[in-house]
Every structure is written in C-alpha cells, then in structure tokens.
Design an enzyme around this catalytic site. Sequence first.
Site: not given
Length: 271
Positions: A170, A172
């Site tokens: 992921t 960010f």
Amino acid sequence: MRVGYQGEGRSYSDQAVRELFPDAERFGFSGFAHAFHALRDGEVDRLVLPIENSTTGSVLPVLDRLTRSRTSIVGEHLVEVRHALIGLPGATLETIRTVHSHPQALAQADDRIEQAGWEPLSTHDTAGAVRLIAEMGDATAAALAPPETAVDEGVVVLAKDFMDQEHNTTRFVVLAADGYEVALDANKTSFVFATAHSPGALALSLTELGLRGANLTRLESRPAEEAWKYRFYADMLHRPGPEGVRAVLEPRPATVAELRILGTYRAAVSP
C-alpha cells in the site's frame, strides 16, 4: 508533531505513521472525512492516508477528497501488507464462516476468501475488526488484519500471509495544510487536470507532457462536479526541485483546460 490517520492502533495506517514519524503524537480517526476535517481544523499537523494498493488499485475515497480539499501532498511511503487471518483460540480454518476487515483488505484477499466459501463483512478498520472478533466471542468469525493486532486482544493467528498477491503493498501519502515549498530533492508531482473538449485532446496533452520531460507513472479518470464530465488524476516523475516541476507544467499545456498541483515530493521508489 501531531499526526492523524484513519483507523485504530496497530492498523497498517498506524504502522505507516510510526515508520514515518516515530516521535509523533498519533491520532486515529474513524473515517476519511473525519481525518480530512481534522487537518483542515488544525487538530493535527499532518495526515497519513492510503491512496493506492498494488493489488486493488486506488483508494477512491481518499483520491476524490484530495481533489476537492485544500491540502498538499508532501511525502509518500510504501508499506508491505501481509495480512493474517485472526480468530479466537480453538478456532480453525474449518470452523470459519465469516471474515471481517476493512473493504480494501477484504478485496486484497478476495480470491482466497471466495475459495474458502467464507462471507466477507466490512468494518471501518483492520485493527478494529480484530477487536470486534474478540468482543463477539464467535469461533466462526475471523478478522483479516496485521499479525501484531493479535497481541493483546485474546485472539490468535490462524494463518499468515493471507492475500491474493505476494507483492501486496500500500502506498500512503503524507498530507499537510495547503501551501508548501518544493524541496530540492522532490522529483514526483501529483496533479489533477481536465482537457479541452476536442478530438485527441488527452493524447495531445500527454504527448506535450512527455516532451517536456514528464514520466507519468499513473493516470486515472474520475467524475467531476458536473454530470458525465471527468478530470484526470496523474502522478509523474521529473527532474528534482522547483525547476523540474515548472519545466513540465509551466506554461500549462495548450490542450489542458484546468490544472491543479496536489503536491510535489520525493518519490518513495527511485526511477
């Protein structure tokens, strides 16, 4: 420094904050809207929010709020996501009937959940799903969450590395209140733009950006405020520093009708 994120302690978002700002005071918010409002109102100095996953793509609630909020992206960070299946002591993969987690996490293990015949149930957060399982006391329910969330809740890890893709990561972004200075090593810019309503306008815009030295790493269309109108969200790599971004975006390409820079920052992965 006060840093906000969406979710609860020991979630992936909390992990990202701890890695980026180890000495910061951390604040978890129940939803993305609340988190954005907290930055707007000065409750926190920075936000760390997920914007993209290597398996499931964009985190659309964050992406769409970025385009209409007065914030600036000032950094990015990558977190390798290795979900664990967590349940009550004595539970097994054979006893599980439901799996609880954030919708993004469930989507990242969609194939494995379907193959097992389990029902996915959405919660606001991965760590919150573990707390829910502990409170429910139901051996047929499990949570999909970071392994470390099983430490204090009276639950156990039933399976590790529970996701569809090994590369599951992921991305960010770090958000600050609008207004920022471009650092000398900043080599990545996120921006949103609309094109003129003429044949080939998008292709011409992308060609001009490329000729100016932009290496687009992402391009996505999203609905604008007017029905059936769209704008484009883009990330690009370029020469570092203020001059690097100006060389690409100033003056605005001729076929671009609107353009707003969302932030210029140092890329987490070098080109």
